[in-house]
Design an enzyme around this catalytic site. Structure first.
Site, PDB file in Angstrom:
ATOM      1  N   HIS A  37       0.839  -1.194   0.000  1.00  0.00           N
ATOM      2  CA  HIS A  37       0.000   0.000   0.000  1.00  0.00           C
ATOM      3  C   HIS A  37       0.879   1.251   0.000  1.00  0.00           C
ATOM      4  O   HIS A  37       1.287   1.727   1.061  1.00  0.00           O
ATOM      5  CB  HIS A  37      -0.903   0.004   1.231  1.00  0.00           C
ATOM      6  CG  HIS A  37      -1.838  -1.159   1.307  1.00  0.00           C
ATOM      7  ND1 HIS A  37      -1.415  -2.428   1.649  1.00  0.00           N
ATOM      8  CD2 HIS A  37      -3.180  -1.253   1.080  1.00  0.00           C
ATOM      9  CE1 HIS A  37      -2.449  -3.248   1.644  1.00  0.00           C
ATOM     10  NE2 HIS A  37      -3.532  -2.563   1.294  1.00  0.00           N
ATOM     11  N   HIS A  48      -4.050   3.318  -3.458  1.00  0.00           N
ATOM     12  CA  HIS A  48      -4.208   2.864  -2.074  1.00  0.00           C
ATOM     13  C   HIS A  48      -3.487   1.551  -1.819  1.00  0.00           C
ATOM     14  O   HIS A  48      -2.695   1.453  -0.874  1.00  0.00           O
ATOM     15  CB  HIS A  48      -5.697   2.706  -1.749  1.00  0.00           C
ATOM     16  CG  HIS A  48      -5.973   2.241  -0.351  1.00  0.00           C
ATOM     17  ND1 HIS A  48      -5.863   0.925   0.046  1.00  0.00           N
ATOM     18  CD2 HIS A  48      -6.350   2.925   0.752  1.00  0.00           C
ATOM     19  CE1 HIS A  48      -6.159   0.820   1.327  1.00  0.00           C
ATOM     20  NE2 HIS A  48      -6.471   2.020   1.778  1.00  0.00           N
ATOM     21  N   GLU A  54     -16.689  -3.674  25.308  1.00  0.00           N
ATOM     22  CA  GLU A  54     -15.853  -4.877  25.416  1.00  0.00           C
ATOM     23  C   GLU A  54     -14.662  -4.844  24.467  1.00  0.00           C
ATOM     24  O   GLU A  54     -13.542  -5.206  24.853  1.00  0.00           O
ATOM     25  CB  GLU A  54     -16.695  -6.128  25.130  1.00  0.00           C
ATOM     26  CG  GLU A  54     -17.767  -6.421  26.167  1.00  0.00           C
ATOM     27  CD  GLU A  54     -19.072  -5.711  25.896  1.00  0.00           C
ATOM     28  OE1 GLU A  54     -20.023  -5.916  26.667  1.00  0.00           O
ATOM     29  OE2 GLU A  54     -19.147  -4.945  24.893  1.00  0.00           O
ATOM     30  N   HIS A  67     -27.557 -14.880  26.077  1.00  0.00           N
ATOM     31  CA  HIS A  67     -26.498 -14.732  27.070  1.00  0.00           C
ATOM     32  C   HIS A  67     -25.810 -16.058  27.414  1.00  0.00           C
ATOM     33  O   HIS A  67     -24.859 -16.053  28.199  1.00  0.00           O
ATOM     34  CB  HIS A  67     -27.071 -14.128  28.356  1.00  0.00           C
ATOM     35  CG  HIS A  67     -27.320 -12.650  28.267  1.00  0.00           C
ATOM     36  ND1 HIS A  67     -28.079 -12.091  27.267  1.00  0.00           N
ATOM     37  CD2 HIS A  67     -26.890 -11.610  29.046  1.00  0.00           C
ATOM     38  CE1 HIS A  67     -28.118 -10.769  27.442  1.00  0.00           C
ATOM     39  NE2 HIS A  67     -27.404 -10.460  28.499  1.00  0.00           N
TER      40      HIS A  67
END
Length: 676
Positions: free
Chosen positions: A31, A269, A419, A481
């Site tokens: 890149h 890119h 998280e 859960h």
């Protein structure tokens, strides 16, 4: 800080551009756009502001530099080579080749001077925020009046992709709340990603977004004007330390800057420029040196070895004065930076395991974990705990926890419902050094953290994840859960270790293994429900650390029952049922499968004798265990999602009972009698 001056640095920045373009061209992979577009920013930062020593990449008080947009790795490799790190030109020529020091994305401990492994966009930014937090906490713990021993900045480069990733919101929001004033981020605002102009998918007002995060935002900086870049950095570093905010410098850049026909488009890119384009660029910019050669005056201008050694020597003098005034603190800081554990830690674990107490009673392993933390935290000041807004459920706090959220400094952080950011920030803290971070959430939400756990494993960092509510045993919260595939998925990550203890003693051993392990992360999988304790001989207790051991035995076992965590009790009861039917069963607790299978063959065969049929039980997917029980064995578990009901009803519903395990084992042995 140097006084402002008129900066004319095109040749020095062009050295980065041509190294990047030539390396990508030779590799026919890479890149070039980001290195060429950010070359002017990097040149100003590295030559005028960054405090580092190429001869000692681990100098404790160096500024940290993180390339979050890691696909632009040749930018970082060029900077390291030019500055004088142990990264010779031959490594530039081996870009993206097997066993080179210049892999496709930066990798810590592969390339001298690389602070973290980046590539998954946004995580490097979160790592940098973790490092800035570590700097602030370490300074608060060890600096004294007239002795600012820990005092440096953390810089991070990032692009549109990093800001589109959700982790950037999680981490940057928290960084603003925490007031990490020595964090300076450079946004490469080139408006291009792989698919083209980002106007079709990224129209955020990024400066306004970061102002809402309580960042200090410097807008509309010309990313190709050295004086403007320099002035922005000086503004960022001139804040009042008592009220400083993290800074975002918004740099308007042209991707692939310098390429005559390809600059500004998405083609530059992630693909080589082509020989013709590079030659045209040489002509346009008056660059006469061939590929992988540099003008002597540019080499001399970039060389930071002498200035870096002088900076570190100056700091060492200050540290020596600090050590004379505060010898205990200096020794403790050196121990922590070196990653050496205190001798008192082992004693604390030994005393905890040898003393009858709550740990040896019927207790949820999440509560047992908290008992362990209470017993050892005083001996381990580098411990830095936290939770993703589940402290009261994960039980990750202790009486000695001092919340950074409320006090500005301390040893515990509520990350909020973040998280992924928590996991990636803990990686940054571990990489920084001086801390052993641990953080808690529900096991099912480890999916949010998974890629950061993988990165910790790849980087071989000591990070501990406390994952509670580990099975259908959590009950009525239901399938959203209840972890099913999670233990297997986490075990599949190379160099990650998962411990699922069955009682308090195994929990303590698991914590000890996690802390003493210096070469990778550990996931502690803990129950919500209380589990019964087991009596063990001293030998059995020692064997827990081997990942699997014989918990209950008989004279001549006919079948082996293997279990983890809350299902060990089921296996024990199944063995009793089998005994009534005249079938002798051995019960093996296997809290860490990875550690068990790292043991020598002799020990593994002792625990799991070849030829004996095996039945495993774990409240999760069964296919993982088929490799343990073999083609002739039986793996009991759950290969569907859970249900909402009390735990005991769920275990019966899914056939995870002592009777079911006894029947399965009896079938393998050949007994056709009635159950016990």
């Amino acid at each position: 800080m140097n006084a402002p001056e008129k900066l004319t640095t095109t040749a020095n920045a062009d050295a980065i551009r041509f190294l990047a373009a030539d390396a990508v061209e030779q590799a026919q992979s890479g890149h070039p756009g980001a290195p060429m577009g950010m070359a002017d920013i990097a040149e100003v930062l590295w030559r005028r502001h960054l405090r580092h020593n190429p001869a000692d990449p681990k100098w404790a008080n160096r500024d940290r530099f993180i390339l979050s947009n890691g696909h632009g790795s040749m930018l970082l490799y060029a900077l390291l080579h030019l500055s004088g790190y142990d990264l010779p030109m031959a490594e530039m020529q081996k870009f993206r080749q097997l066993h080179s020091k210049t892999p496709g994305h930066p990798e810590v401990d592969v390339t001298p001077g690389v602070e973290t492994t980046t590539g998954p966009l946004g995580q490097g930014l979160a790592n940098a925020i973790g490092m800035a937090l570590a700097e602030k906490m370490l300074a608060a713990q060890f600096n004294r009046p007239q002795h600012a021993i820990i005092d440096h900045d953390t810089y991070v480069f990032m692009g549109d992709g990093c800001l589109m990733e959700g982790i950037s919101h999680e981490a940057c929001s928290l960084a603003g709340t925490l007031g990490l004033g020595k964090l300076i981020a450079f946004y490469d605002d080139n408006r291009i990603s792989i698919d083209g102009d980002v106007a079709g998918w990224f129209t955020d007002d990024t400066p306004l977004r970061f102002e809402a995060y309580r960042w200090n935002v410097i807008r509309n900086v010309d990313g190709h004007d050295a004086a403007s870049i320099d002035a922005a950095i000086r503004i960022a570093k001139s804040q009042d330390p008592l009220h400083a905010k993290p800074t975002l410098i918004c740099c308007k850049t042209n991707i692939g800057h310098g390429a005559p026909t390809k600059a500004g488009g998405h083609d530059v890119h992630g693909a080589p420029l082509g020989k013709a384009e590079i030659e045209a660029m040489r002509a346009a910019r008056g660059w006469q040196s061939p590929a992988f050669e540099l003008p002597p005056e540019v080499v001399a201008a970039w060389d930071a070895k002498a200035s870096g050694a002088a900076r570190q020597a100056q700091w060492q003098g200050r540290f020596d004065a600090y050590a004379a005034a505060y010898p205990h603190e200096a020794a403790e800081l050196q121990r922590r930076i070196a990653g050496e554990l205190p001798a008192a830690l082992g004693t604390a674990f030994d005393e905890l395991l040898a003393t009858e107490g709550d740990l040896q009673k019927k207790v949820a392993t999440r509560k047992a974990s908290q008992i362990v933390l209470e017993a050892i935290s005083a001996t381990l000041p580098e411990f830095f705990g936290g939770s993703a807004d589940l402290t009261g459920s994960n039980l990750t706090n202790v009486k000695a926890s001092v919340w950074v959220n409320h006090h500005g400094a301390g040893n515990y952080l509520s990350y909020g419902v973040r998280e992924f950011a928590m996991a990636a920030m803990m990686n940054g803290m571990a990489l920084y050094g001086g801390f052993i971070p641990y953080g808690g959430t529900f096991m099912t939400f480890s999916d949010y953290s998974r890629n950061a756990i993988r990165m910790a494993a790849l980087m071989r960092q000591r990070v501990i994840h406390v994952l509670t509510h580990d099975s259908i045993g959590l009950g009525e919260d239901g399938p959203t859960h209840q972890p099913i595939e999670h233990a297997a998925a986490l075990r599949l990550i190379p160099n990650n270790r998962l411990w699922r203890p069955c009682d308090g003693v195994e929990t303590a051993v698991a914590w000890r293994a996690a802390i003493e392990r210096a070469d990778g992360p550990t996931c502690l999988i803990l129950s919500r429900q209380a589990l019964p304790p087991y009596r063990r001989s001293p030998v059995q207790q020692q064997q827990i650390a081997r990942g699997g051991y014989v918990l209950e035995d008989c004279s001549a076992p006919q079948v082996v029952l293997i279990a983890t965590g809350s299902e060990v009790g089921i296996a024990s009861a199944a063995a009793a049922f089998l005994d009534k039917r005249g079938i002798l069963a051995r019960v093996v607790s296997m809290p860490c499968v990875e550690v068990f299978y790292a043991q020598e063959r002799k020990y593994r065969d002792f625990v799991l004798p070849p030829g004996l049929p095996r039945v495993s039980i774990e409240a999760g997917v069964t296919w993982f265990w088929r490799g343990v029980v073999g083609d002739g064995g039986i793996a009991l578990g759950i290969d569907s999602f859970g249900e909402s009901a009390p735990a005991d009803q769920l275990y019966a519903h899914f056939g995870l009972t002592a009777q079911a395990m006894a029947d399965a084992a009896a079938g393998l042995v050949g007994d056709k009698g009635e159950g016990g």
